[in-house]
Scaffold this active site. Structure first.
Site, short mmCIF file in Angstrom:
data_model
loop_
_atom_site.label_atom_id
_atom_site.label_comp_id
_atom_site.label_asym_id
_atom_site.label_seq_id
_atom_site.Cartn_x
_atom_site.Cartn_y
_atom_site.Cartn_z
N GLU A 25 0.84 -1.21 0.00
CA GLU A 25 0.00 0.00 0.00
C GLU A 25 0.87 1.25 0.00
O GLU A 25 1.85 1.35 0.74
CB GLU A 25 -0.92 0.01 1.22
CG GLU A 25 -1.92 -1.14 1.23
CD GLU A 25 -3.27 -0.73 1.80
OE1 GLU A 25 -3.69 0.42 1.62
OE2 GLU A 25 -3.89 -1.60 2.42
N CYS A 76 3.70 8.34 1.16
CA CYS A 76 3.80 7.44 2.32
C CYS A 76 3.93 6.01 1.80
O CYS A 76 3.04 5.53 1.09
CB CYS A 76 2.56 7.60 3.21
SG CYS A 76 2.53 6.49 4.63
N CYS A 127 2.11 -6.36 9.44
CA CYS A 127 3.03 -5.90 10.49
C CYS A 127 2.94 -6.87 11.66
O CYS A 127 1.86 -7.36 12.00
CB CYS A 127 2.65 -4.49 10.94
SG CYS A 127 3.80 -3.81 12.18
N CYS A 153 0.08 -3.31 17.31
CA CYS A 153 -0.41 -2.16 18.07
C CYS A 153 -1.93 -2.16 18.00
O CYS A 153 -2.51 -2.33 16.92
CB CYS A 153 0.15 -0.86 17.48
SG CYS A 153 1.96 -0.76 17.56
N CYS A 212 -4.14 0.18 15.51
CA CYS A 212 -3.73 0.22 14.10
C CYS A 212 -4.30 -0.98 13.35
O CYS A 212 -4.10 -2.13 13.75
CB CYS A 212 -2.20 0.22 14.01
SG CYS A 212 -1.56 0.20 12.32
N CYS A 270 -3.81 7.60 8.51
CA CYS A 270 -2.83 6.96 9.38
C CYS A 270 -3.48 5.85 10.20
O CYS A 270 -4.49 6.05 10.86
CB CYS A 270 -2.23 8.02 10.30
SG CYS A 270 -0.95 7.39 11.39
#
Length: 337
Positions: free
Chosen positions: A86, A99, A106, A110, A113, A328
């Site tokens: 992405e 970005c 990942c 977290c 996220c 984000c």
């Protein structure tokens, strides 16, 4: 078949004879955007015919592109194994931002996220990182110039070698010639790799994803803190080499009733005292998959003001691309089909 974008110029120079062909090739691909060797008329015809058998200079395909009402664009980039990377292009008033992702998924999990919910599928190669920049750049040729932020999917320092190689490729003067000051690497706090980064001859800007001003809260929100607690992390930041007027960016996600109280702001100000820092406050970009909620605008403004009153430079990051899941913390390969 060799993927050209995986190679630094010095590596190509050791392969090509004469070695100056590496510089010619870099300039042709990165600066002139050639994706066909026949266009490289400064190469002998026999070489132009032979190169396509060994080298792939075409960018990965864009699987889907999503356009936000605010001008932000989210790209799903199709990789050779059919995984998706992405990339987000964010138009700004003076200089745009690209970005990019460093991993598919990942591993850090977290809790605020969406990418963390995917788990880690694999690292991206240096070329897969570099080509995200090129795709966004070539699709937005009207750009006035751009910054690169490694804040997409993944923890960049978990993929240290490939990320640093990509940064060197992007920095190469015969390539995109990106200044280190225009590139920012964001980490959740992998301490050994931060110390390794500090010893590099060329270092991009450093951003720390903090989102919690105490170990108790950070342990709850960011499991990596249990291995590398705040005291150790901030000690590494204090020893991180900074140029004149350079600062470390701390990214702090504001979660209603969790990290947004005046007490949290005071604790954060205390934590960052004496550090050359600026704080990016990120009001949570809500998603149905997340249990957290965004604070009120008044709570965000009050939090910011407390930091400013304690001589901490604090900025509220605008919500960009929320309508296309490009904001984000939202990158989760959404609408891939």
């Amino acid at each position: 078949m060799n993927f050209f974008f995986d190679y630094e110029k010095s590596e190509l120079a050791s392969i090509f004879d004469p070695s100056f062909r590496a510089t010619q090739l870099y300039k042709a691909v990165y600066q002139r955007s050639f994706d066909n060797f026949e266009l490289m008329t400064d190469f002998p015809k026999t070489l132009r015919s032979a190169l396509p058998e060994e080298w792939d200079i075409k960018l990965p395909a864009v699987h889907r592109r999503f356009d936000s009402a605010d001008g932000t664009r989210r790209y799903l980039v199709r990789l050779t194994d059919n995984e998706l990377a992405e990339t987000v292009y964010i138009p700004e008033e003076n200089r745009d931002t690209i970005c990019i992702s460093s991993q598919v998924g990942c591993a850090l999990a977290c809790t605020f996220c969406l990418t963390g919910q995917l788990g880690l599928t694999r690292h991206l190669t240096a070329g897969e990182i570099v080509t995200q920049v090129l795709i966004a750049q070539r699709e937005n040729i009207e750009s006035k110039g751009f910054n690169i932020v490694l804040m997409g999917m993944g923890e960049p320092l978990h993929n240290y070698d490939n990320v640093m190689k990509a940064i060197r490729i992007l920095h190469d003067p015969d390539g995109l010639n990106m200044s280190m000051s225009r590139m920012t690497l964001s980490t959740a706090g992998l301490l050994p790799e931060i110390e390794q980064l500090a010893a590099e001859p060329m270092i991009p800007n450093l951003a720390i994803s903090l989102t919690g001003a105490t170990n108790e809260k950070r342990n709850q929100l960011m499991p990596i803190n249990r291995r590398y607690p705040l005291e150790q992390l901030l000690d590494a930041v204090r020893h991180f080499p900074l140029k004149h007027r350079q600062r470390v960016t701390f990214e702090y996600v504001l979660l209603r009733g969790v990290t947004d109280s005046p007490e949290d702001a005071l604790q954060l100000a205390k934590l960052l005292k004496g550090i050359r820092a600026k704080v990016n406050l990120i009001p949570l970009n809500e998603a149905e998959e997340l249990e957290y909620r965004r604070p009120s605008d008044a709570a965000v403004a009050h939090f910011q003001q407390i930091l400013v009153d304690h001589d901490i430079s604090a900025f509220v990051r605008k919500n960009r691309g929320n309508d296309i899941s490009a904001a984000c913390g939202q990158l989760k390969k959404k609408w891939a089909v």
